[in-house]
Design a protein around this motif. Structure first.
Motif, PDB file in Angstrom:
ATOM      1  N   LEU A 181     -20.580  -0.006  37.957  1.00 30.52           N
ATOM      2  CA  LEU A 181     -19.616  -0.417  39.222  1.00 30.52           C
ATOM      3  C   LEU A 181     -19.616   0.368  40.376  1.00 30.52           C
ATOM      4  O   LEU A 181     -19.783  -0.441  41.504  1.00 30.52           O
ATOM      5  CB  LEU A 181     -18.291  -0.016  38.261  1.00 30.52           C
ATOM      6  CG  LEU A 181     -17.169  -0.350  38.837  1.00 30.52           C
ATOM      7  CD1 LEU A 181     -16.825  -1.708  39.724  1.00 30.52           C
ATOM      8  CD2 LEU A 181     -15.848  -0.008  38.167  1.00 30.52           C
ATOM      9  N   VAL A 182     -19.845   1.652  40.364  1.00 26.20           N
ATOM     10  CA  VAL A 182     -20.067   2.414  41.504  1.00 26.20           C
ATOM     11  C   VAL A 182     -21.052   1.997  42.358  1.00 26.20           C
ATOM     12  O   VAL A 182     -20.971   2.219  43.563  1.00 26.20           O
ATOM     13  CB  VAL A 182     -20.128   3.796  41.140  1.00 26.20           C
ATOM     14  CG1 VAL A 182     -18.349   4.357  40.508  1.00 26.20           C
ATOM     15  CG2 VAL A 182     -20.991   4.357  40.132  1.00 26.20           C
ATOM     16  N   GLU A 232     -21.812  -8.824  36.863  1.00 26.23           N
ATOM     17  CA  GLU A 232     -21.602  -8.763  38.525  1.00 26.23           C
ATOM     18  C   GLU A 232     -20.510  -9.595  38.785  1.00 26.23           C
ATOM     19  O   GLU A 232     -19.719  -9.067  39.732  1.00 26.23           O
ATOM     20  CB  GLU A 232     -22.977  -9.376  39.231  1.00 26.23           C
ATOM     21  CG  GLU A 232     -24.140  -8.326  38.791  1.00 26.23           C
ATOM     22  CD  GLU A 232     -25.444  -9.034  39.525  1.00 26.23           C
ATOM     23  OE1 GLU A 232     -25.396 -10.157  39.768  1.00 26.23           O
ATOM     24  OE2 GLU A 232     -26.231  -8.258  39.376  1.00 26.23           O
ATOM     25  N   ARG A 233     -20.237 -10.818  38.354  1.00 26.06           N
ATOM     26  CA  ARG A 233     -18.982 -11.548  38.591  1.00 26.06           C
ATOM     27  C   ARG A 233     -17.858 -10.686  38.310  1.00 26.06           C
ATOM     28  O   ARG A 233     -16.824 -10.961  39.256  1.00 26.06           O
ATOM     29  CB  ARG A 233     -19.091 -13.062  38.115  1.00 26.06           C
ATOM     30  CG  ARG A 233     -18.295 -14.076  38.575  1.00 26.06           C
ATOM     31  CD  ARG A 233     -18.295 -15.249  37.682  1.00 26.06           C
ATOM     32  NE  ARG A 233     -19.477 -16.088  38.064  1.00 26.06           N
ATOM     33  CZ  ARG A 233     -20.545 -16.253  37.196  1.00 26.06           C
ATOM     34  NH1 ARG A 233     -20.443 -16.417  36.086  1.00 26.06           N
ATOM     35  NH2 ARG A 233     -21.399 -17.058  37.742  1.00 26.06           N
ATOM     36  N   LYS A 234     -17.535 -10.357  37.120  1.00 26.11           N
ATOM     37  CA  LYS A 234     -16.601  -9.471  36.874  1.00 26.11           C
ATOM     38  C   LYS A 234     -16.457  -8.336  37.810  1.00 26.11           C
ATOM     39  O   LYS A 234     -15.249  -8.053  38.243  1.00 26.11           O
ATOM     40  CB  LYS A 234     -16.737  -9.021  35.390  1.00 26.11           C
ATOM     41  CG  LYS A 234     -15.657  -7.970  35.139  1.00 26.11           C
ATOM     42  CD  LYS A 234     -16.046  -7.434  33.411  1.00 26.11           C
ATOM     43  CE  LYS A 234     -17.007  -6.386  33.844  1.00 26.11           C
ATOM     44  NZ  LYS A 234     -17.622  -5.730  32.600  1.00 26.11           N
ATOM     45  N   LEU A 235     -17.412  -7.529  37.985  1.00 24.89           N
ATOM     46  CA  LEU A 235     -17.246  -6.288  38.939  1.00 24.89           C
ATOM     47  C   LEU A 235     -16.608  -6.758  40.321  1.00 24.89           C
ATOM     48  O   LEU A 235     -16.020  -5.960  40.801  1.00 24.89           O
ATOM     49  CB  LEU A 235     -18.570  -5.712  38.988  1.00 24.89           C
ATOM     50  CG  LEU A 235     -19.167  -5.281  37.687  1.00 24.89           C
ATOM     51  CD1 LEU A 235     -20.386  -4.372  37.766  1.00 24.89           C
ATOM     52  CD2 LEU A 235     -18.207  -4.114  36.831  1.00 24.89           C
ATOM     53  N   LEU A 249     -28.298  -3.986  26.875  1.00 20.88           N
ATOM     54  CA  LEU A 249     -27.330  -4.455  27.416  1.00 20.88           C
ATOM     55  C   LEU A 249     -27.761  -5.112  28.654  1.00 20.88           C
ATOM     56  O   LEU A 249     -27.047  -6.178  29.312  1.00 20.88           O
ATOM     57  CB  LEU A 249     -26.537  -3.127  28.219  1.00 20.88           C
ATOM     58  CG  LEU A 249     -25.649  -2.346  27.382  1.00 20.88           C
ATOM     59  CD1 LEU A 249     -25.213  -1.221  28.193  1.00 20.88           C
ATOM     60  CD2 LEU A 249     -24.709  -3.152  26.518  1.00 20.88           C
ATOM     61  N   GLY A 250     -29.117  -5.279  28.997  1.00 15.70           N
ATOM     62  CA  GLY A 250     -29.739  -5.881  30.146  1.00 15.70           C
ATOM     63  C   GLY A 250     -29.841  -5.130  31.256  1.00 15.70           C
ATOM     64  O   GLY A 250     -29.221  -4.197  31.429  1.00 15.70           O
ATOM     65  N   PRO A 251     -30.425  -5.531  32.389  1.00 14.79           N
ATOM     66  CA  PRO A 251     -30.768  -4.744  33.512  1.00 14.79           C
ATOM     67  C   PRO A 251     -29.456  -4.361  34.175  1.00 14.79           C
ATOM     68  O   PRO A 251     -29.480  -3.298  34.816  1.00 14.79           O
ATOM     69  CB  PRO A 251     -31.315  -5.875  34.480  1.00 14.79           C
ATOM     70  CG  PRO A 251     -32.151  -6.646  33.512  1.00 14.79           C
ATOM     71  CD  PRO A 251     -31.215  -6.897  32.337  1.00 14.79           C
ATOM     72  N   SER A 252     -28.239  -5.289  34.148  1.00 17.48           N
ATOM     73  CA  SER A 252     -26.925  -4.601  34.644  1.00 17.48           C
ATOM     74  C   SER A 252     -26.318  -3.458  33.876  1.00 17.48           C
ATOM     75  O   SER A 252     -25.513  -2.691  34.649  1.00 17.48           O
ATOM     76  CB  SER A 252     -25.954  -5.873  34.586  1.00 17.48           C
ATOM     77  OG  SER A 252     -25.482  -5.848  33.257  1.00 17.48           O
ATOM     78  N   ASP A 267     -26.113 -10.812  32.877  1.00 12.01           N
ATOM     79  CA  ASP A 267     -25.967  -9.885  33.969  1.00 12.01           C
ATOM     80  C   ASP A 267     -25.245 -10.681  35.150  1.00 12.01           C
ATOM     81  O   ASP A 267     -24.598  -9.916  35.794  1.00 12.01           O
ATOM     82  CB  ASP A 267     -27.439  -9.772  34.672  1.00 12.01           C
ATOM     83  CG  ASP A 267     -28.287  -8.909  33.620  1.00 12.01           C
ATOM     84  OD1 ASP A 267     -27.986  -7.942  33.202  1.00 12.01           O
ATOM     85  OD2 ASP A 267     -29.255  -9.232  33.385  1.00 12.01           O
ATOM     86  N   VAL A 268     -25.537 -11.824  35.318  1.00 12.84           N
ATOM     87  CA  VAL A 268     -24.632 -12.641  36.419  1.00 12.84           C
ATOM     88  C   VAL A 268     -23.292 -12.602  36.044  1.00 12.84           C
ATOM     89  O   VAL A 268     -22.151 -12.305  36.996  1.00 12.84           O
ATOM     90  CB  VAL A 268     -25.294 -14.150  36.427  1.00 12.84           C
ATOM     91  CG1 VAL A 268     -24.194 -14.919  37.728  1.00 12.84           C
ATOM     92  CG2 VAL A 268     -26.513 -14.230  37.430  1.00 12.84           C
TER      93      VAL A 268
END
Length: 294
Positions: free
Chosen positions: A85-86, A57-60, A31-34, A53-54
């Motif tokens: 997410l949390v 993060e943009r989605k979250l 999944l990668g670092p995210s 990953d970007v």
């Protein structure tokens, strides 16, 4: 950061652990670092793997905005995965406490290693979590697909979805928002290949999983929530599946060494199935933003 374990008798626990208790290092490779296990939001021109990953993060950040979560006292993530997410809500959006529910013990251990004191992780089913009016906002990101057994008759499935939405409704403050990301299935003619692939998903990878129909979600939430928006993001999820397949192909030998050939082959097959069924519009991936009524 607190981790709370509880006994659960829910039927999905073994199926969830079969898939989600593959090693955490394998999931980081995939999944990668995210370590985010749902579709991302890519901008035009961004690389599929390079911007994974970007995009996540943009989605979250969009989800946080939709839930009006910024600066809230307490939020709930149902099926919290590896805590991405949390963690972001508490470190980037000013949430004071985030509670994550998971049935995976390895996910809970991963979250504990984040060392974030604002996160409480509960190894507990959504159906057994009772906290009336405790949360300002709630999320469920591509976890609902595991909550209702496919073995149930249609009327019983609808009752189970109703119970799910009742639990979320009870947990939220008045006018609290709930952001739900879930796959749904379309009623379409089924050929021999897709039938075999669906059997693989239900029998070998996600035992008993039922991907809901949109009308089941509508019946389950009726009278409890007002729909703020409904967006089909199947292409974004398909892209994420393709990105994960590319990551896995690039580091396949490492993945086999971490787990084994059988596990890697399982993941390759299931990710390809999800990618092409989303691309062919057999499955959807809806983002629903809901506001609690009453």
């Amino acid at each position: 950061m607190a981790t709370i374990a509880s006994h659960t008798a829910e039927p999905e626990v073994d199926a969830v652990r079969h898939h989600y208790e593959v090693g955490n290092e394998f999931y980081r490779l995939l999944l990668g670092p995210s370590v985010m296990y749902s579709g991302g939001y890519w901008e035009p021109g961004e690389g599929l793997v390079e911007a994974l990953d970007v995009a996540q993060e943009r989605k979250l950040d969009v989800f946080a905005d939709l839930a009006h979560a910024a600066g809230k006292d307490r939020v709930l993530d149902i099926g919290c995965g590896w805590g991405t997410l949390v963690h972001r809500l508490t470190t980037k959006h000013g949430v004071r406490e985030a509670v994550g529910l998971t049935l995976s013990r390895t996910q809970a251990a991963y979250i504990a290693d984040l060392g974030n004191p604002a996160i409480t992780t509960r190894v507990e089913s959504w159906s057994e979590h009772h906290a009336p009016g405790a949360y300002d906002a709630a999320f469920c990101v591509n976890a609902l697909e595991h909550f209702v057994p496919s073995s149930l008759p249609p009327k019983e499935r609808t009752k189970r979805y109703r119970f799910f939405f009742q639990q979320v409704h009870e947990a939220l403050v008045p006018d609290g928002r709930f952001v739900l990301h879930t796959m749904t299935a379309e009623a379409q003619p089924i050929g021999r290949k897709i039938l075999a692939d669906l059997k693989f998903l239900q029998r070998s990878e996600f035992t008993g999983m039922h991907i809901p129909h949109l009308h089941e979600l509508a019946a389950g939430s009726e009278g409890l929530f007002e729909v703020v928006e409904l967006v089909n993001e199947r292409e974004a999820f398909a892209r994420a599946c393709r990105a994960w397949l590319a990551r896995l192909a690039e580091r396949r030998d490492e993945a086999v060494a971490l787990e084994n050939e059988e596990v890697v082959a399982r993941f390759e097959r299931y990710l390809d199935i999800f990618a092409y069924t989303l691309e062919d519009r057999f499955f959807n991936n809806f983002r629903l933003t809901l506001t609690r009524k009453g």
